[in-house]
Design a protein around this motif. Structure first.
Motif, PDB file in Angstrom:
ATOM      1  N   LEU A   6      28.289   8.458 -19.522  1.00 12.32           N
ATOM      2  CA  LEU A   6      27.876   8.520 -18.004  1.00 12.32           C
ATOM      3  C   LEU A   6      28.233  10.189 -17.766  1.00 12.32           C
ATOM      4  O   LEU A   6      29.298  10.417 -18.008  1.00 12.32           O
ATOM      5  CB  LEU A   6      28.801   7.691 -17.247  1.00 12.32           C
ATOM      6  CG  LEU A   6      28.587   7.705 -15.849  1.00 12.32           C
ATOM      7  CD1 LEU A   6      27.246   7.597 -15.214  1.00 12.32           C
ATOM      8  CD2 LEU A   6      29.451   6.982 -15.132  1.00 12.32           C
ATOM      9  N   VAL A   8      27.973  12.949 -14.780  1.00 11.42           N
ATOM     10  CA  VAL A   8      27.778  12.872 -13.316  1.00 11.42           C
ATOM     11  C   VAL A   8      28.235  14.637 -12.781  1.00 11.42           C
ATOM     12  O   VAL A   8      29.100  14.936 -12.952  1.00 11.42           O
ATOM     13  CB  VAL A   8      29.226  11.972 -12.798  1.00 11.42           C
ATOM     14  CG1 VAL A   8      29.047  12.022 -11.413  1.00 11.42           C
ATOM     15  CG2 VAL A   8      29.316  10.584 -13.323  1.00 11.42           C
ATOM     16  N   ASP A  10      26.359  17.166  -9.943  1.00 14.20           N
ATOM     17  CA  ASP A  10      25.348  17.258  -8.534  1.00 14.20           C
ATOM     18  C   ASP A  10      24.230  18.564  -8.934  1.00 14.20           C
ATOM     19  O   ASP A  10      23.276  18.775  -8.240  1.00 14.20           O
ATOM     20  CB  ASP A  10      25.954  17.315  -7.433  1.00 14.20           C
ATOM     21  CG  ASP A  10      26.615  18.706  -7.209  1.00 14.20           C
ATOM     22  OD1 ASP A  10      27.253  19.020  -8.087  1.00 14.20           O
ATOM     23  OD2 ASP A  10      26.992  19.154  -5.945  1.00 14.20           O
ATOM     24  N   ILE A  30      23.741   8.024 -19.341  1.00 13.68           N
ATOM     25  CA  ILE A  30      23.464   7.435 -17.984  1.00 13.68           C
ATOM     26  C   ILE A  30      23.758   8.616 -16.770  1.00 13.68           C
ATOM     27  O   ILE A  30      24.774   9.256 -17.073  1.00 13.68           O
ATOM     28  CB  ILE A  30      24.200   6.418 -17.920  1.00 13.68           C
ATOM     29  CG1 ILE A  30      24.098   5.216 -18.783  1.00 13.68           C
ATOM     30  CG2 ILE A  30      24.211   5.676 -16.293  1.00 13.68           C
ATOM     31  CD1 ILE A  30      25.427   4.431 -19.050  1.00 13.68           C
ATOM     32  N   ARG A  31      22.907   8.882 -15.903  1.00 14.90           N
ATOM     33  CA  ARG A  31      23.132  10.020 -15.062  1.00 14.90           C
ATOM     34  C   ARG A  31      23.605   9.428 -13.716  1.00 14.90           C
ATOM     35  O   ARG A  31      22.995   8.544 -13.221  1.00 14.90           O
ATOM     36  CB  ARG A  31      21.756  10.718 -14.874  1.00 14.90           C
ATOM     37  CG  ARG A  31      21.243  11.397 -16.425  1.00 14.90           C
ATOM     38  CD  ARG A  31      19.873  11.426 -16.340  1.00 14.90           C
ATOM     39  NE  ARG A  31      19.429  12.570 -15.154  1.00 14.90           N
ATOM     40  CZ  ARG A  31      18.987  13.949 -15.484  1.00 14.90           C
ATOM     41  NH1 ARG A  31      18.742  14.365 -16.663  1.00 14.90           N
ATOM     42  NH2 ARG A  31      18.705  14.505 -14.148  1.00 14.90           N
ATOM     43  N   ALA A  32      24.284  10.444 -13.054  1.00 12.60           N
ATOM     44  CA  ALA A  32      24.639  10.119 -11.726  1.00 12.60           C
ATOM     45  C   ALA A  32      24.790  11.507 -11.034  1.00 12.60           C
ATOM     46  O   ALA A  32      25.451  12.473 -11.549  1.00 12.60           O
ATOM     47  CB  ALA A  32      25.726   9.496 -11.524  1.00 12.60           C
ATOM     48  N   SER A  33      24.426  11.579  -9.772  1.00  9.56           N
ATOM     49  CA  SER A  33      24.436  12.973  -9.053  1.00  9.56           C
ATOM     50  C   SER A  33      25.332  12.967  -7.853  1.00  9.56           C
ATOM     51  O   SER A  33      25.458  14.272  -7.248  1.00  9.56           O
ATOM     52  CB  SER A  33      23.299  13.414  -8.513  1.00  9.56           C
ATOM     53  OG  SER A  33      22.586  12.346  -7.550  1.00  9.56           O
ATOM     54  N   ASP A  34      26.099  11.794  -7.805  1.00 10.12           N
ATOM     55  CA  ASP A  34      27.099  11.860  -6.816  1.00 10.12           C
ATOM     56  C   ASP A  34      28.259  11.054  -7.000  1.00 10.12           C
ATOM     57  O   ASP A  34      28.087  10.123  -7.867  1.00 10.12           O
ATOM     58  CB  ASP A  34      26.647  11.754  -5.201  1.00 10.12           C
ATOM     59  CG  ASP A  34      26.148  10.307  -4.852  1.00 10.12           C
ATOM     60  OD1 ASP A  34      26.951   9.252  -5.346  1.00 10.12           O
ATOM     61  OD2 ASP A  34      25.028  10.282  -4.456  1.00 10.12           O
ATOM     62  N   ILE A  37      27.491   6.891  -6.707  1.00 11.89           N
ATOM     63  CA  ILE A  37      26.337   6.580  -7.727  1.00 11.89           C
ATOM     64  C   ILE A  37      27.183   6.367  -8.928  1.00 11.89           C
ATOM     65  O   ILE A  37      26.933   5.548  -9.827  1.00 11.89           O
ATOM     66  CB  ILE A  37      25.308   7.428  -7.756  1.00 11.89           C
ATOM     67  CG1 ILE A  37      24.404   7.389  -6.439  1.00 11.89           C
ATOM     68  CG2 ILE A  37      24.353   6.994  -8.872  1.00 11.89           C
ATOM     69  CD1 ILE A  37      23.300   8.635  -6.317  1.00 11.89           C
ATOM     70  N   ALA A  38      28.174   7.261  -9.349  1.00 15.88           N
ATOM     71  CA  ALA A  38      28.795   7.367 -10.597  1.00 15.88           C
ATOM     72  C   ALA A  38      29.468   5.984 -10.810  1.00 15.88           C
ATOM     73  O   ALA A  38      29.622   5.443 -11.943  1.00 15.88           O
ATOM     74  CB  ALA A  38      29.602   8.433 -10.634  1.00 15.88           C
ATOM     75  N   GLU A  40      29.097   3.130  -9.118  1.00  9.86           N
ATOM     76  CA  GLU A  40      28.363   1.954  -9.514  1.00  9.86           C
ATOM     77  C   GLU A  40      27.596   1.994 -10.779  1.00  9.86           C
ATOM     78  O   GLU A  40      27.682   0.953 -11.434  1.00  9.86           O
ATOM     79  CB  GLU A  40      27.075   2.098  -8.399  1.00  9.86           C
ATOM     80  CG  GLU A  40      25.961   1.038  -8.651  1.00  9.86           C
ATOM     81  CD  GLU A  40      25.110   0.964  -7.559  1.00  9.86           C
ATOM     82  OE1 GLU A  40      24.108   0.149  -7.552  1.00  9.86           O
ATOM     83  OE2 GLU A  40      25.197   1.737  -6.581  1.00  9.86           O
ATOM     84  N   ALA A  41      27.239   3.259 -11.183  1.00  7.45           N
ATOM     85  CA  ALA A  41      26.733   3.125 -12.639  1.00  7.45           C
ATOM     86  C   ALA A  41      28.008   2.711 -13.668  1.00  7.45           C
ATOM     87  O   ALA A  41      27.584   2.246 -14.826  1.00  7.45           O
ATOM     88  CB  ALA A  41      26.304   4.425 -12.863  1.00  7.45           C
TER      89      ALA A  41
END
Length: 250
Positions: A6, A8, A10, A30-34, A37-38, A40-41
């Motif tokens: 993952l 993370v 922004d 797996i990508r997340a920008s905040d 969201i991180a 949850e991912a």
């Protein structure tokens, strides 16, 4: 099956760059920008490792790290924290909330991949939850005179370290440790009675190519004491030798 990481951040360009390099190295990204969201991912995908920027919109990376460490499914996942700041206090705070490693931007592709491989290698132990009851029973039966058995368990008093299963039991209670905490405790117990300097611990547990400092050792020692000692403020197992380092008395 490819290991899941993952990422993370922004910063779109950096997120794309890291993701591309990891995918080229064979990882599933797996990508997340905040921060929200991180979280949850992480809950949904159960990543094998998290690369986490400190400065994030919503909730910052430090709070994300704290929450990941509180949740059962992510309590021991290796976490590498990223920051644009070179200030030492950021690094110490990151370690305080549960990060395993730390990188300051900008960093090279080779360095990032080397850190990832090292953490995944240390975390790649078989899950042995079915052994929990057996470990508890064994630990309760051990006394202070016993030494390392043929099973390659490390035993000292009521402390049992199952090296193969990557499990720790202290006087009948299963203790959940992060990979680096497990490595540090194992090294201390293997060298019980020997005073070890911070540099020795840093080199032998984190590796000779680790770019960290000796405060990393102090933070991890405190974590171990909080999890193992009856009174962390007056430790009996992991003792400080003033001006030198630490010694495991057991």
């Amino acid at each position: 099956m490819a290991q899941k990481i993952l990422v993370v951040d922004d910063e779109t360009v950096l997120l794309d760059t890291i993701s591309y390099n990891l995918e080229q190295a064979g990882y599933q990204v797996i990508r997340a920008s905040d921060g929200l969201i991180a979280l949850e991912a992480a809950r949904k995908n159960s990543p094998d490792l998290v690369i986490l920027d400190i400065m994030l919109p919503g909730i910052d990376g430090l709070e994300v790290c704290r929450q990941l460490r509180r949740e059962r499914t992510t309590a021991t996942v290796p976490i590498i924290m990223l920051t644009a700041k070179a200030d030492e206090i950021d690094k110490v705070v990151g370690l305080e909330v549960g990060a395993d490693d730390y990188l300051t931007k900008p960093f090279g592709r080779r360095e990032l991949l080397a850190r990832i491989r090292a953490l995944l290698r240390r975390a790649d132990y078989p899950i042995a939850r079915e052994r929990d009851k057996k470990l508890a029973q064994e630990a309760a039966a051990f006394d202070d005179e016993q030494t390392v058995p043929k099973s390659k368990n490390l035993i000292s008093g009521g402390l049992l370290i199952d090296q193969a299963g990557h499990r720790v039991n202290n006087r009948g209670q299963n203790i959940e440790l992060q990979p680096k905490q497990f490595d540090l405790l194992t090294y201390l117990v293997r060298n019980r009675g020997t005073v070890l300097t911070r540099d020795q611990l840093l080199h032998n547990v984190w590796g000779y190519d680790y770019a960290g400092d000796t405060r990393t050792v102090d933070v991890h020692i405190r974590w171990l004491r909080e999890k193992l000692e009856e009174d962390p403020a007056s430790p009996k197992m992991i003792q400080t030798v003033r001006g030198v380092g630490y010694v495991f008395r057991g």
